[in-house]
Scaffold this motif. Structure first.
Motif, PDB file in Angstrom:
ATOM      1  N   GLY A 172       0.805  -1.212   0.000  1.00  0.00           N
ATOM      2  CA  GLY A 172       0.000   0.000   0.000  1.00  0.00           C
ATOM      3  C   GLY A 172       0.835   1.257   0.000  1.00  0.00           C
ATOM      4  O   GLY A 172       1.449   1.596   1.009  1.00  0.00           O
ATOM      5  N   ARG A 173       0.904   1.931  -1.131  1.00  0.00           N
ATOM      6  CA  ARG A 173       1.590   3.209  -1.228  1.00  0.00           C
ATOM      7  C   ARG A 173       0.638   4.239  -1.825  1.00  0.00           C
ATOM      8  O   ARG A 173      -0.175   3.923  -2.683  1.00  0.00           O
ATOM      9  CB  ARG A 173       2.840   3.120  -2.118  1.00  0.00           C
ATOM     10  N   ASP A 174       0.798   5.496  -1.390  1.00  0.00           N
ATOM     11  CA  ASP A 174       0.006   6.606  -1.899  1.00  0.00           C
ATOM     12  C   ASP A 174       0.917   7.559  -2.668  1.00  0.00           C
ATOM     13  O   ASP A 174       2.137   7.552  -2.488  1.00  0.00           O
ATOM     14  CB  ASP A 174      -0.680   7.344  -0.747  1.00  0.00           C
ATOM     15  N   ILE A 175       0.319   8.415  -3.498  1.00  0.00           N
ATOM     16  CA  ILE A 175       1.085   9.338  -4.323  1.00  0.00           C
ATOM     17  C   ILE A 175       1.050  10.733  -3.694  1.00  0.00           C
ATOM     18  O   ILE A 175      -0.027  11.227  -3.334  1.00  0.00           O
ATOM     19  CB  ILE A 175       0.531   9.385  -5.760  1.00  0.00           C
ATOM     20  N   TYR A 176       2.216  11.359  -3.594  1.00  0.00           N
ATOM     21  CA  TYR A 176       2.354  12.677  -2.979  1.00  0.00           C
ATOM     22  C   TYR A 176       3.046  13.658  -3.922  1.00  0.00           C
ATOM     23  O   TYR A 176       3.701  13.258  -4.899  1.00  0.00           O
ATOM     24  CB  TYR A 176       3.148  12.581  -1.670  1.00  0.00           C
ATOM     25  N   TYR A 177       2.925  14.951  -3.563  1.00  0.00           N
ATOM     26  CA  TYR A 177       3.510  16.030  -4.376  1.00  0.00           C
ATOM     27  C   TYR A 177       3.955  17.172  -3.475  1.00  0.00           C
ATOM     28  O   TYR A 177       3.321  17.467  -2.449  1.00  0.00           O
ATOM     29  CB  TYR A 177       2.470  16.542  -5.374  1.00  0.00           C
ATOM     30  N   SER A 178       5.044  17.845  -3.867  1.00  0.00           N
ATOM     31  CA  SER A 178       5.507  19.051  -3.196  1.00  0.00           C
ATOM     32  C   SER A 178       6.272  19.891  -4.211  1.00  0.00           C
ATOM     33  O   SER A 178       6.715  19.380  -5.251  1.00  0.00           O
ATOM     34  CB  SER A 178       6.419  18.688  -2.013  1.00  0.00           C
ATOM     35  N   PHE A 179       6.438  21.183  -3.925  1.00  0.00           N
ATOM     36  CA  PHE A 179       7.251  22.033  -4.787  1.00  0.00           C
ATOM     37  C   PHE A 179       8.241  22.827  -3.935  1.00  0.00           C
ATOM     38  O   PHE A 179       8.009  23.074  -2.752  1.00  0.00           O
ATOM     39  CB  PHE A 179       6.385  22.964  -5.649  1.00  0.00           C
ATOM     40  N   TRP A 180       9.328  23.238  -4.571  1.00  0.00           N
ATOM     41  CA  TRP A 180      10.388  23.985  -3.900  1.00  0.00           C
ATOM     42  C   TRP A 180      10.030  25.462  -3.898  1.00  0.00           C
ATOM     43  O   TRP A 180       9.786  26.060  -4.947  1.00  0.00           O
ATOM     44  CB  TRP A 180      11.710  23.737  -4.621  1.00  0.00           C
ATOM     45  N   TYR A 232      -4.911   8.615  -2.633  1.00  0.00           N
ATOM     46  CA  TYR A 232      -4.856   7.533  -1.650  1.00  0.00           C
ATOM     47  C   TYR A 232      -5.180   6.224  -2.346  1.00  0.00           C
ATOM     48  O   TYR A 232      -6.150   6.135  -3.101  1.00  0.00           O
ATOM     49  CB  TYR A 232      -5.863   7.767  -0.518  1.00  0.00           C
ATOM     50  N   SER A 233      -4.371   5.196  -2.094  1.00  0.00           N
ATOM     51  CA  SER A 233      -4.585   3.896  -2.721  1.00  0.00           C
ATOM     52  C   SER A 233      -4.802   2.819  -1.674  1.00  0.00           C
ATOM     53  O   SER A 233      -4.003   2.701  -0.743  1.00  0.00           O
ATOM     54  CB  SER A 233      -3.371   3.512  -3.576  1.00  0.00           C
ATOM     55  N   PRO A 234      -5.838   2.006  -1.823  1.00  0.00           N
ATOM     56  CA  PRO A 234      -6.009   0.887  -0.888  1.00  0.00           C
ATOM     57  C   PRO A 234      -4.949  -0.191  -1.093  1.00  0.00           C
ATOM     58  O   PRO A 234      -4.668  -0.968  -0.188  1.00  0.00           O
ATOM     59  CB  PRO A 234      -7.401   0.364  -1.222  1.00  0.00           C
ATOM     60  N   TYR A 235      -4.362  -0.223  -2.291  1.00  0.00           N
ATOM     61  CA  TYR A 235      -3.334  -1.220  -2.590  1.00  0.00           C
ATOM     62  C   TYR A 235      -2.012  -0.514  -2.875  1.00  0.00           C
ATOM     63  O   TYR A 235      -1.498   0.187  -2.023  1.00  0.00           O
ATOM     64  CB  TYR A 235      -3.786  -2.122  -3.731  1.00  0.00           C
ATOM     65  N   ASN A 236      -1.493  -0.624  -4.066  1.00  0.00           N
ATOM     66  CA  ASN A 236      -0.161  -0.078  -4.332  1.00  0.00           C
ATOM     67  C   ASN A 236      -0.191   0.921  -5.482  1.00  0.00           C
ATOM     68  O   ASN A 236      -0.668   0.608  -6.569  1.00  0.00           O
ATOM     69  CB  ASN A 236       0.810  -1.209  -4.674  1.00  0.00           C
ATOM     70  N   SER A 237       0.325   2.111  -5.236  1.00  0.00           N
ATOM     71  CA  SER A 237       0.558   3.089  -6.294  1.00  0.00           C
ATOM     72  C   SER A 237       2.024   3.489  -6.233  1.00  0.00           C
ATOM     73  O   SER A 237       2.545   3.802  -5.161  1.00  0.00           O
ATOM     74  CB  SER A 237      -0.330   4.324  -6.106  1.00  0.00           C
ATOM     75  N   ALA A 238       2.691   3.494  -7.373  1.00  0.00           N
ATOM     76  CA  ALA A 238       4.121   3.827  -7.409  1.00  0.00           C
ATOM     77  C   ALA A 238       4.529   4.109  -8.849  1.00  0.00           C
ATOM     78  O   ALA A 238       3.680   4.249  -9.727  1.00  0.00           O
ATOM     79  CB  ALA A 238       4.954   2.690  -6.820  1.00  0.00           C
TER      80      ALA A 238
END
Length: 201
Positions: free
Chosen positions: A100-108, A121-127
């Protein structure tokens, strides 16, 4: 393992390499970006902690290594893009391994990384997430999105979300691969004039 920064000086075959992470542990998932101001940003994950660290080359000098303070668990598949204003944009997968991985974002911001935003948000795997920024500074992220728990029959899609810079991520993704009965993985994207172009395996 440690990160090695290698660059070509001019058009000649002169290379210089620099140990950037200088740790005794594993330094993984490096991502790099360079902007029109001549700044180079490098990020990576220190596997022992799962945290994202970064280093900036500015005015020909590498600044001190810092914790980005944006990852909360085990950061994975860091990827970077640079917009028309020279801002660095980063996406990563953050979670409890491939279950189970979720996807995130940020900027400088020019001084630090912005507060991490949950893209999906992922119930299983996102990558295997990838990012690009259009000339109007809209941000596009594509990723591998598993439809089933780990260790079951493969079924995944390549999906994407987009937003204006400083906007809000939509709740639903767009399905690029549209192949639910097989596995679609390892996407790459490029954006231009509002169009998202993608390839995947």
């Amino acid at each position: 393992l440690f990160l090695v920064f290698l660059f070509l000086v001019g058009n000649s075959a002169v290379f210089a390499k620099v140990n950037l992470s200088k740790t005794n542990g594993e330094s993984l998932w490096p991502a790099i970006g360079a902007n029109s101001a001549g700044e180079v940003m490098v990020v990576w994950t220190e596997w022992s902690s799962g945290l994202i660290y970064y280093k900036v080359l500015k005015n020909g000098q590498w600044l001190a290594t810092k914790n980005a303070n944006i990852a909360s668990r085990q950061a994975w598949s860091n990827y970077m893009a640079v917009d028309s204003h020279g801002r660095f944009h980063l996406t990563w997968a953050d979670g409890y391994g491939s279950h189970g991985r979720d996807i995130y974002y940020s900027f400088w911001t020019g001084n630090n990384w912005s507060t991490a935003e949950l893209v999906h948000y992922s119930p299983y795997n996102s990558a295997w997430n990838r990012i690009d920024v259009d000339k109007d500074n809209s941000v596009h992220i594509a990723w591998y999105h598993s439809l089933v728990p780990k260790d079951t029959t493969y079924a995944s899609e390549v999906v994407t979300k987009s937003k204006k810079f400083l906007g809000t991520w939509p709740s639903n993704y767009q399905n690029i691969s549209r192949a639910k009965k097989t596995e679609s993985i390892h996407p790459a994207i490029a954006v231009y004039n509002g169009n998202v172009y993608s390839v995947w395996m």
